[in-house]
Motif scaffolding. Structure first.
Motif, PDB file in Angstrom:
ATOM      1  N   GLN A 123       0.822  -1.205   0.000  1.00 18.60           N
ATOM      2  CA  GLN A 123       0.000   0.000   0.000  1.00 18.60           C
ATOM      3  C   GLN A 123       0.858   1.258   0.000  1.00 18.60           C
ATOM      4  O   GLN A 123       0.499   2.268  -0.623  1.00 18.60           O
ATOM      5  CB  GLN A 123      -0.927   0.001   1.224  1.00 18.60           C
ATOM      6  CG  GLN A 123      -1.900   1.174   1.273  1.00 18.60           C
ATOM      7  CD  GLN A 123      -2.845   1.217   0.090  1.00 18.60           C
ATOM      8  OE1 GLN A 123      -3.211   0.181  -0.468  1.00 18.60           O
ATOM      9  NE2 GLN A 123      -3.241   2.426  -0.310  1.00 18.60           N
ATOM     10  N   LYS A 124       2.010   1.216   0.658  1.00 18.65           N
ATOM     11  CA  LYS A 124       2.890   2.383   0.703  1.00 18.65           C
ATOM     12  C   LYS A 124       3.312   2.813  -0.694  1.00 18.65           C
ATOM     13  O   LYS A 124       3.493   4.010  -0.955  1.00 18.65           O
ATOM     14  CB  LYS A 124       4.121   2.084   1.559  1.00 18.65           C
ATOM     15  CG  LYS A 124       5.075   3.274   1.716  1.00 18.65           C
ATOM     16  CD  LYS A 124       6.192   2.998   2.707  1.00 18.65           C
ATOM     17  CE  LYS A 124       7.115   4.204   2.863  1.00 18.65           C
ATOM     18  NZ  LYS A 124       8.167   3.987   3.890  1.00 18.65           N
ATOM     19  N   GLU A 127       0.065   4.104  -2.936  1.00 19.25           N
ATOM     20  CA  GLU A 127      -0.353   5.477  -2.636  1.00 19.25           C
ATOM     21  C   GLU A 127       0.332   6.500  -3.534  1.00 19.25           C
ATOM     22  O   GLU A 127      -0.144   7.637  -3.665  1.00 19.25           O
ATOM     23  CB  GLU A 127      -0.025   5.800  -1.173  1.00 19.25           C
ATOM     24  CG  GLU A 127      -0.880   5.047  -0.170  1.00 19.25           C
ATOM     25  CD  GLU A 127      -0.421   5.255   1.261  1.00 19.25           C
ATOM     26  OE1 GLU A 127       0.611   5.956   1.451  1.00 19.25           O
ATOM     27  OE2 GLU A 127      -1.070   4.728   2.180  1.00 19.25           O
ATOM     28  N   HIS A 128       1.428   6.101  -4.171  1.00 21.01           N
ATOM     29  CA  HIS A 128       2.185   7.027  -5.006  1.00 21.01           C
ATOM     30  C   HIS A 128       2.018   6.742  -6.502  1.00 21.01           C
ATOM     31  O   HIS A 128       2.841   7.157  -7.308  1.00 21.01           O
ATOM     32  CB  HIS A 128       3.658   6.991  -4.613  1.00 21.01           C
ATOM     33  CG  HIS A 128       3.902   7.457  -3.211  1.00 21.01           C
ATOM     34  ND1 HIS A 128       3.986   8.791  -2.870  1.00 21.01           N
ATOM     35  CD2 HIS A 128       4.029   6.755  -2.051  1.00 21.01           C
ATOM     36  CE1 HIS A 128       4.181   8.896  -1.563  1.00 21.01           C
ATOM     37  NE2 HIS A 128       4.206   7.676  -1.050  1.00 21.01           N
ATOM     38  N   TYR A 130      -1.297   7.259  -7.804  1.00 16.02           N
ATOM     39  CA  TYR A 130      -2.365   8.236  -8.092  1.00 16.02           C
ATOM     40  C   TYR A 130      -3.428   7.679  -9.045  1.00 16.02           C
ATOM     41  O   TYR A 130      -4.132   8.446  -9.708  1.00 16.02           O
ATOM     42  CB  TYR A 130      -1.755   9.535  -8.650  1.00 16.02           C
ATOM     43  CG  TYR A 130      -0.539   9.942  -7.866  1.00 16.02           C
ATOM     44  CD1 TYR A 130      -0.639  10.391  -6.550  1.00 16.02           C
ATOM     45  CD2 TYR A 130       0.738   9.793  -8.398  1.00 16.02           C
ATOM     46  CE1 TYR A 130       0.481  10.707  -5.799  1.00 16.02           C
ATOM     47  CE2 TYR A 130       1.872  10.102  -7.660  1.00 16.02           C
ATOM     48  CZ  TYR A 130       1.734  10.562  -6.364  1.00 16.02           C
ATOM     49  OH  TYR A 130       2.853  10.860  -5.630  1.00 16.02           O
TER      50      TYR A 130
END
Length: 350
Positions: A123-124, A127-128, A130
């Motif tokens: 997930q980290k 999240e980047h 978009y």
């Protein structure tokens, strides 16, 4: 005025020429069994063809046409100039371009429905993306050091200011993303951060009094390693691993920590072969290909559940625990302020 050893800036021209050249016989859209990829040149192109393109074609029958271009920013500039229809189907970029493409509405959606293997991406990292791309590899900014100067790995970024070693450090221009990460590290160390970059420019000014050079690209550091005049400087672990095998240098991550750099894939909204582009992203995120690409390019994988040899794992981000330790800069903030940061950097090294 501070004086630096000059660096010949010919790579930008080479990248521009390469951007106009296709490595395939036909870089156009062709038939339905093709996907046109715009990516980096030099060793990246070779590694992509051997580890991604050829086995993908063998498995799916889809031909991969590769166009060697410049940086991720240059590739995205082509997408923007063409209003989302640049003549290629998949772009190799960074997560900074994914953010820009999201803001500009010029990249196609990329979801788990279209790319099932994204379910294995932490997930980290998701999240980047978009919602308009995928992370396909993870690097980190390491500290490259001369083995003769440091019989033991240095434990702090501070060695770049040491009277003993500072004369051989390299200050990367933030026109290159490596220089941006270096500034962010300096800001953090000085009590600032991405929203308070003053300490970074203060420390840059101090370092500029004794620095060896101010490279614009990572390739420009290579001659200083060949001559062994560089002492310690920031460098991506992917390239660092290559030159650690051929030069008297090694690399480490100092105790203060570091930033991750996210290699990314995006599909221009007007791409002719979106379905094939989705298939290629999904293939790249499969376990066998992620492991193969990590070893080939000396980077961390973008998915979890893989096992690597201890010596490789010690140098790269290969586990969720290691990923949790590194910082990921906010792309929107960097994109918004990068031009201003470069101007302030130029004042600091003048």
């Amino acid at each position: 005025m501070k004086k630096f050893i000059s660096v010949a800036l010919v790579l930008g021209m080479s990248a521009s020429l390469a951007a106009c050249t296709s490595t395939g016989q036909d870089a156009g859209s062709g038939g339905e069994d093709v996907v046109v990829v715009e990516g980096f040149g030099a060793e990246y192109e070779t590694l992509f063809k051997e580890n991604i393109a050829k086995p993908f074609t063998k498995e799916t029958g889809i031909q991969v046409k590769y166009r060697a271009g410049g940086s991720g920013a240059e590739t995205y500039a082509a997408i923007r100039a063409a209003n989302g229809d640049p003549g290629f189907d998949l772009a190799v970029m960074t997560y900074f371009e994914l953010d820009q493409g999201y803001q500009d509405h010029l990249l196609a959606p990329v979801t788990k429905k279209q790319v099932p293997n994204m379910a294995n991406v932490p997930q980290k990292l998701q999240e980047h993306t978009y919602g308009v791309g995928a992370i396909h590899d993870v690097q980190q900014v390491s500290l490259m050091y001369n083995r003769d100067d440091f019989p033991k790995p240095p434990t702090s970024w501070d060695v770049m200011w040491s009277p003993k070693y500072g004369k051989g450090t390299l200050i990367f221009n933030p026109s290159n993303i490596l220089g941006v990460y270096a500034l962010l590290n300096l800001a953090d160390m000085g009590g600032g951060g991405i929203d308070n970059m003053g300490p970074a420019f203060k420390r840059t000014e101090e370092m500029a009094k004794h620095a060896l050079a101010t490279p614009t690209t990572s390739a420009e550091a290579v001659p200083y390693m060949a001559k062994e005049t560089a002492t310690a400087f920031p460098y991506f672990d992917g390239r660092a691993a290559i030159y650690a095998k051929t030069n008297n240098y090694d690399f480490t991550v100092p105790a203060e920590g570091t930033y991750a750099h996210l290699g990314s894939l995006g599909i221009p909204d007007g791409a002719s072969h979106k379905d094939n582009a989705y298939k290629l992203i999904d293939y790249w995120l499969s376990k066998k290909v992620q492991e193969r690409w990590a070893h080939a390019y000396n980077v961390g994988p973008a998915i979890t559940g893989l096992t690597f040899p201890a010596d490789f794992a010690a140098k790269h981000i290969t586990t969720p625990e290691k990923l949790d330790e590194v910082k990921i800069a906010d792309a929107a903030t960097v994109n918004k302020n990068r031009t201003e940061w470069q101007q302030e950097w130029q004042e600091a090294v003048r």
